[in-house]
Write an enzyme that holds these catalytic residues in place. Structure first.
Site, PDB file in Angstrom:
ATOM      1  N   LYS A 194     -36.444  -0.204 -29.591  1.00 53.06           N
ATOM      2  CA  LYS A 194     -35.373   0.350 -30.418  1.00 53.06           C
ATOM      3  C   LYS A 194     -34.783  -0.795 -31.219  1.00 53.06           C
ATOM      4  O   LYS A 194     -34.264  -1.759 -30.656  1.00 53.06           O
ATOM      5  CB  LYS A 194     -34.308   0.995 -29.548  1.00 53.06           C
ATOM      6  CG  LYS A 194     -33.100   1.444 -30.367  1.00 53.06           C
ATOM      7  CD  LYS A 194     -32.165   2.283 -29.562  1.00 53.06           C
ATOM      8  CE  LYS A 194     -30.984   2.725 -30.402  1.00 53.06           C
ATOM      9  NZ  LYS A 194     -30.125   3.640 -29.643  1.00 53.06           N
ATOM     10  N   ARG A 204     -24.106   7.906 -36.054  1.00 53.94           N
ATOM     11  CA  ARG A 204     -22.836   7.364 -35.543  1.00 53.94           C
ATOM     12  C   ARG A 204     -21.662   8.152 -36.111  1.00 53.94           C
ATOM     13  O   ARG A 204     -20.608   8.244 -35.477  1.00 53.94           O
ATOM     14  CB  ARG A 204     -22.749   5.870 -35.842  1.00 53.94           C
ATOM     15  CG  ARG A 204     -23.773   5.095 -34.999  1.00 53.94           C
ATOM     16  CD  ARG A 204     -23.841   3.613 -35.312  1.00 53.94           C
ATOM     17  NE  ARG A 204     -24.988   3.006 -34.623  1.00 53.94           N
ATOM     18  CZ  ARG A 204     -25.434   1.782 -34.859  1.00 53.94           C
ATOM     19  NH1 ARG A 204     -24.811   1.009 -35.746  1.00 53.94           N
ATOM     20  NH2 ARG A 204     -26.470   1.302 -34.199  1.00 53.94           N
ATOM     21  N   LYS A 253     -38.365   3.450 -32.236  1.00 52.13           N
ATOM     22  CA  LYS A 253     -37.268   4.010 -33.017  1.00 52.13           C
ATOM     23  C   LYS A 253     -36.672   2.927 -33.895  1.00 52.13           C
ATOM     24  O   LYS A 253     -36.405   1.844 -33.356  1.00 52.13           O
ATOM     25  CB  LYS A 253     -36.228   4.552 -32.046  1.00 52.13           C
ATOM     26  CG  LYS A 253     -34.910   4.933 -32.668  1.00 52.13           C
ATOM     27  CD  LYS A 253     -33.950   5.304 -31.584  1.00 52.13           C
ATOM     28  CE  LYS A 253     -32.627   5.669 -32.234  1.00 52.13           C
ATOM     29  NZ  LYS A 253     -31.628   5.972 -31.252  1.00 52.13           N
ATOM     30  N   SER A 279     -31.614   9.597 -37.879  1.00 57.63           N
ATOM     31  CA  SER A 279     -30.686  10.244 -38.815  1.00 57.63           C
ATOM     32  C   SER A 279     -30.770   9.671 -40.224  1.00 57.63           C
ATOM     33  O   SER A 279     -30.752  10.417 -41.205  1.00 57.63           O
ATOM     34  CB  SER A 279     -29.266  10.128 -38.275  1.00 57.63           C
ATOM     35  OG  SER A 279     -28.904   8.762 -38.091  1.00 57.63           O
ATOM     36  N   TYR A 318     -35.087  15.651 -36.780  1.00 60.79           N
ATOM     37  CA  TYR A 318     -34.104  16.660 -37.210  1.00 60.79           C
ATOM     38  C   TYR A 318     -34.742  17.691 -38.141  1.00 60.79           C
ATOM     39  O   TYR A 318     -34.130  18.704 -38.461  1.00 60.79           O
ATOM     40  CB  TYR A 318     -32.933  15.974 -37.923  1.00 60.79           C
ATOM     41  CG  TYR A 318     -32.244  14.958 -37.041  1.00 60.79           C
ATOM     42  CD1 TYR A 318     -31.318  15.369 -36.076  1.00 60.79           C
ATOM     43  CD2 TYR A 318     -32.529  13.592 -37.132  1.00 60.79           C
ATOM     44  CE1 TYR A 318     -30.705  14.445 -35.241  1.00 60.79           C
ATOM     45  CE2 TYR A 318     -31.923  12.660 -36.309  1.00 60.79           C
ATOM     46  CZ  TYR A 318     -31.010  13.093 -35.362  1.00 60.79           C
ATOM     47  OH  TYR A 318     -30.408  12.194 -34.529  1.00 60.79           O
TER      48      TYR A 318
HETATM   49  C1  PBG Z   1     -27.310   5.900 -28.727  1.00 62.03           C
HETATM   50  C2  PBG Z   1     -28.215   6.415 -29.739  1.00 62.03           C
HETATM   51  C3  PBG Z   1     -28.234   6.171 -31.125  1.00 62.03           C
HETATM   52  C4  PBG Z   1     -29.216   6.991 -31.654  1.00 62.03           C
HETATM   53  C5  PBG Z   1     -29.788   7.702 -30.601  1.00 62.03           C
HETATM   54  N1  PBG Z   1     -29.174   7.325 -29.409  1.00 62.03           N
HETATM   55  C6  PBG Z   1     -27.366   5.332 -31.984  1.00 62.03           C
HETATM   56  C7  PBG Z   1     -27.249   3.900 -31.802  1.00 62.03           C
HETATM   57  O1  PBG Z   1     -28.017   3.253 -31.100  1.00 62.03           O
HETATM   58  O2  PBG Z   1     -26.287   3.374 -32.366  1.00 62.03           O
HETATM   59  C8  PBG Z   1     -29.557   7.105 -33.109  1.00 62.03           C
HETATM   60  C9  PBG Z   1     -30.299   8.335 -33.507  1.00 62.03           C
HETATM   61  C10 PBG Z   1     -30.291   8.612 -34.960  1.00 62.03           C
HETATM   62  O3  PBG Z   1     -29.858   7.801 -35.794  1.00 62.03           O
HETATM   63  O4  PBG Z   1     -30.736   9.720 -35.299  1.00 62.03           O
HETATM   64  N2  PBG Z   1     -27.603   4.699 -28.142  1.00 62.03           N
END
Ligand code: PBG
Length: 326
Positions: A194, A204, A253, A279, A318
């Site tokens: 990630k 967020r 991711k 997102s 999504y």
């Molecule tokens: C939480 C989390 C996040 C996302 C999924 N789980 C945000 C982050 O790490 O700040 C992001 C998913 C997305 O942007 O669609 N840890």
């Protein structure tokens, strides 16, 4: 000419016969935002077409998904600010929004696969995925809380837990907790690679977790735990740890800008590989469509098929509902 590659492209039927990759409804997990409000149906400003659902309205939506053939979802809660604090205690409350929602969903749709997110950011007042000690995200203290959170969600009936926090050793700790408590069948889909990406902004906003930086003692970004966007070998090291620690599925991711990572992990591992079209990828495509730069259906399909071609066995997106409503 003896060799004419265009022979295999001359008509739809032959193109379809030699097509190497396809998108199937079986490949998708649909991310859903939930809110503690009966019949909530609230569009997320930064993600046109994506809503926060509450109560019965969530159940109707899931019924629609199942009718389309989408049988797996992942839940992300919006936590009200009174329930957030520095220790994220709401994250392991057995009666929190996520746990109540899992129970309601599994009761009504026993065949639905429910995945949840294991990370503290929806529950900390500063929005970080971990507990802060002396201005730093404290790894081992955070992992202890993640285990409590994992157990609460497993007890509520979650099928897959998705640790998205990037703390070291969390897959092993969660796996051991699950085994010790008799939840041997609960799966772990680990966010293996990630990245500290710019592509999570709309998310967020959706879960209102971007409060960090409010005060000098809170780190301004997630770079001490999410991966450096410049690195690729490091993803293979993370892969090895997750496999050794008992992950059932690995995940990369974001997806679209990290196709090389998907490809490397797919060819280096023999457990299923997932990718999360996040997102920012979603909102960016829709912004381009809105500006008249590309066609909606074509752009959605191409973005997802590329992720599949790179090697993802399954995709969180999504667009899943729209894709199979087309
Ligand atoms: C939480 C989390 C996040 C996302 C999924 N789980 C945000 C982050 O790490 O700040 C992001 C998913 C997305 O942007 O669609 N840890």
């Amino acid at each position: 000419m003896l060799i004419r590659p265009r022979r295999l492209r001359q008509a739809r039927a032959i193109r379809d016969l030699v097509q190497e990759n396809n998108l199937s409804v079986n490949d998708f997990i649909y991310p859903m935002f939930i809110k503690d409000e009966q019949n909530a149906y609230e569009e997320i400003q930064s993600m046109p077409g994506i809503h926060r659902f509450g109560g019965e309205r969530l159940l109707y939506e899931v019924e629609e998904l199942l009718a389309l053939g989408i049988k797996s979802i992942v839940l992300f809660p919006l936590t009200s600010s009174e329930l957030k604090n520095s220790q994220a205690i709401e994250s392991y409350n057995a009666n929190n929004l996520t746990c109540r929602t899992i129970r309601a969903l599994k009761k009504r749709f026993p065949e639905l696969l429910v995945m949840t997110d294991i990370a503290l950011d929806p529950y900390t007042d500063h929005g970080h995925d971990g507990i802060i000690v002396d201005g730093k995200i404290a790894n081992d203290e955070t992992v202890k809380v993640l285990c409590k959170m994992a157990l609460a969600q497993a007890e509520a009936g979650a099928d897959i837990l998705g640790p998205s926090d990037m703390m070291d050793g969390r897959v092993k700790a969660i796996r051991q907790t699950l085994e010790a408590e008799g939840h041997n069948d609960v799966m772990i889909l680990s966010y293996t690679a990630k990245y500290a990406s710019s592509l999570y902004g709309p998310f967020r906003d959706a879960v209102k977790s971007a409060n960090y930086g409010i005060d000098e003692s809170i780190p301004r970004d997630k770079k001490t735990y999410q991966m450096n966007i410049a690195n690729s070998d490091e993803a293979l090291r993370e892969m090895q740890h997750d496999i050794d620690e008992g992950a059932d599925i690995l995940m990369i991711k974001p997806a679209g800008w990290y196709l090389d990572i998907i490809s490397r992990i797919k060819t280096s591992s023999n457990i299923p590989v997932a990718a999360y079209q996040v997102s920012g990828e979603y909102s960016m495509i829709l912004a381009a469509v809105k500006a008249g730069l590309m066609k909606r259906e074509q752009a959605i399909y191409e973005s997802l098929l590329s992720i599949k071609r790179a090697g993802a066995d399954l995709i969180l997106s999504y667009f899943a509902k729209e894709l199979f409503s087309m």
